[in-house]
Design an enzyme around this catalytic site. Sequence first.
Site, mmCIF file in Angstrom:
data_model
loop_
_atom_site.group_PDB
_atom_site.id
_atom_site.type_symbol
_atom_site.label_atom_id
_atom_site.label_comp_id
_atom_site.label_asym_id
_atom_site.label_seq_id
_atom_site.Cartn_x
_atom_site.Cartn_y
_atom_site.Cartn_z
ATOM 1 N N ALA A 1 -5.473 -12.895 -1.409
ATOM 2 C CA ALA A 1 -5.268 -13.879 -0.350
ATOM 3 C C ALA A 1 -5.646 -15.277 -0.824
ATOM 4 C CB ALA A 1 -6.089 -13.492 0.876
ATOM 5 N N TYR B 1 0.815 -1.208 0.000
ATOM 6 C CA TYR B 1 0.000 0.000 0.000
ATOM 7 C C TYR B 1 0.853 1.264 0.000
ATOM 8 C CZ TYR B 1 -4.472 -2.387 0.536
ATOM 9 O OH TYR B 1 -5.601 -3.148 0.313
ATOM 10 N N GLY C 1 -10.263 -6.886 -3.534
ATOM 11 C CA GLY C 1 -8.917 -7.143 -4.041
ATOM 12 C C GLY C 1 -8.072 -7.931 -3.055
ATOM 13 N N ASP C 2 -8.230 -7.652 -1.765
ATOM 14 C CA ASP C 2 -7.501 -8.411 -0.747
ATOM 15 C C ASP C 2 -7.998 -9.845 -0.687
ATOM 16 O OD1 ASP C 2 -5.875 -6.197 0.491
ATOM 17 O OD2 ASP C 2 -7.868 -5.378 0.800
ATOM 18 N N ARG C 3 -9.318 -10.033 -0.845
ATOM 19 C CA ARG C 3 -9.868 -11.389 -0.873
ATOM 20 C C ARG C 3 -9.308 -12.159 -2.071
ATOM 21 N NH1 ARG C 3 -11.478 -15.366 2.113
ATOM 22 N NH2 ARG C 3 -9.482 -15.875 1.140
#
Length: 470
Positions: A268, A140, A263-265
């Site tokens: 991951a 980030y 996006g994180d899902r």
Amino acid sequence: MAGTSPLVVVGDALLDRDLTGHADRLAPDAPVPVVAGCTERTRPGGAALAAYLAARDGRDVTLITGLDDGPAGRTLRRLLRPWLEVVALPMTGALPEKTRILAQDRPVARLDRGDGRAREATAAARAVLAAAPAVLVSDYGRGTVDVLRPHLRGRTPVVWDPHPRGGPPVPGTRLVTPARAEARTFAAPLTGDRATDGTAPQAASAATELRAVAEEAAALLRHWRAGAVAVTLGARGALLSYGEHPLLVPAPAGHHGDACGAGDRFAATAAGLLADGALVGEAVERAVGEATAFVGAGGAGALAGTRGAPRSPAAPPACDDPAALVARIRAAGGTVVAAGGCFDLLHAGHVGLLQAARRLGDCLVVCVNSDASVRRRKGEGRPVNPLADRVRVLRALSCVDAVAVFDEDTPERLLSRLRPDVWVKGGDYAAADLPEAALLRKWGGQAVLLPYLDGRSSTALMARAGGGAS
């Protein structure tokens, strides 16, 4: 989704808050909505969200991130402590916080504070990276990746989730996962596109837009010297490029909910599957499905508990995170129902049972045996349908809100984690065959039998079809 391989997540953590209320008037002193009746939800954000989601998949996760001992830092540690290990890097400044204000579940404003950056690498962080079997970088642009970059070059990440404020992925990264707007910004200097705000030309057709995405992905693949680039396209899925001929992976369903954290899902899920040995294409296809379901279940805003007046339970959307679904229904005062079985050949008896089970409460979680568990119970040749197919069919039923998989002979360990209020089995079981009944009583739950349609069974269905299996 039960993960097996450990994962190290490297990146910048945030603390996210949602203030959610209703707005039915404008302020008298300015043309802005007055948001009243707010409840507050606090959750991990940034790289911490990606790590948290991977841990919720059942994976052993270590997060390396900049983290201070201020109020926000202490809150984030408390949220993460039950789920994963944190290796904290010293920071300059305070942990960044992001607060969204939502009315009728739609964002109307965002407040950012905290400009902290990771200051330096530590011996503990370097040791964890040196031993990491798989690495997800969630950059980030707040310093964590910068201070650890020399050590990432020696431990090639399986997935790199980039950010315009961060640096490029290290060469050799197996999969890079920019969002559409990010890909356009990164590729602009390479393709000669002057537009760097992530917006596509308004007159562009769908084919023109896809061609542009494919060209950008191919350019980034060469520039970054990555194994593959998957550009996430929101409700349209993702475009995966290994070079000349891209693969478009469509979303399995259309959801228009809160996309925060999708996006994180995606990252991951892909990182965990690659760590488990999946092919890149398989990992991207599954990641698209998980991200789609994540948005349909309410996005990141549905993950954390609520401070304030609980809302009345509502019919939940389909969810790929049973624990999150259960927590949300329970926080709203609802009733959680679970049912279990192999569901090898789904037939009318199964469907009738599940429909009846769903009517007993506010959500239904189906606990399904893994392939190995079915084989131990039913013998060689079973299951006829592999786990992925059985889960997909169950998820397609409107009465099923989530599916959880267990590998043991009985679902008792899974039930101990979910702690449903009601456990349902078909009427072809006797009370003596329900060891789960005593388990349910430990937390005040109840096991029940429901009538089964006569003459319906997977065994009988296979026999009629000429399968002959017992």
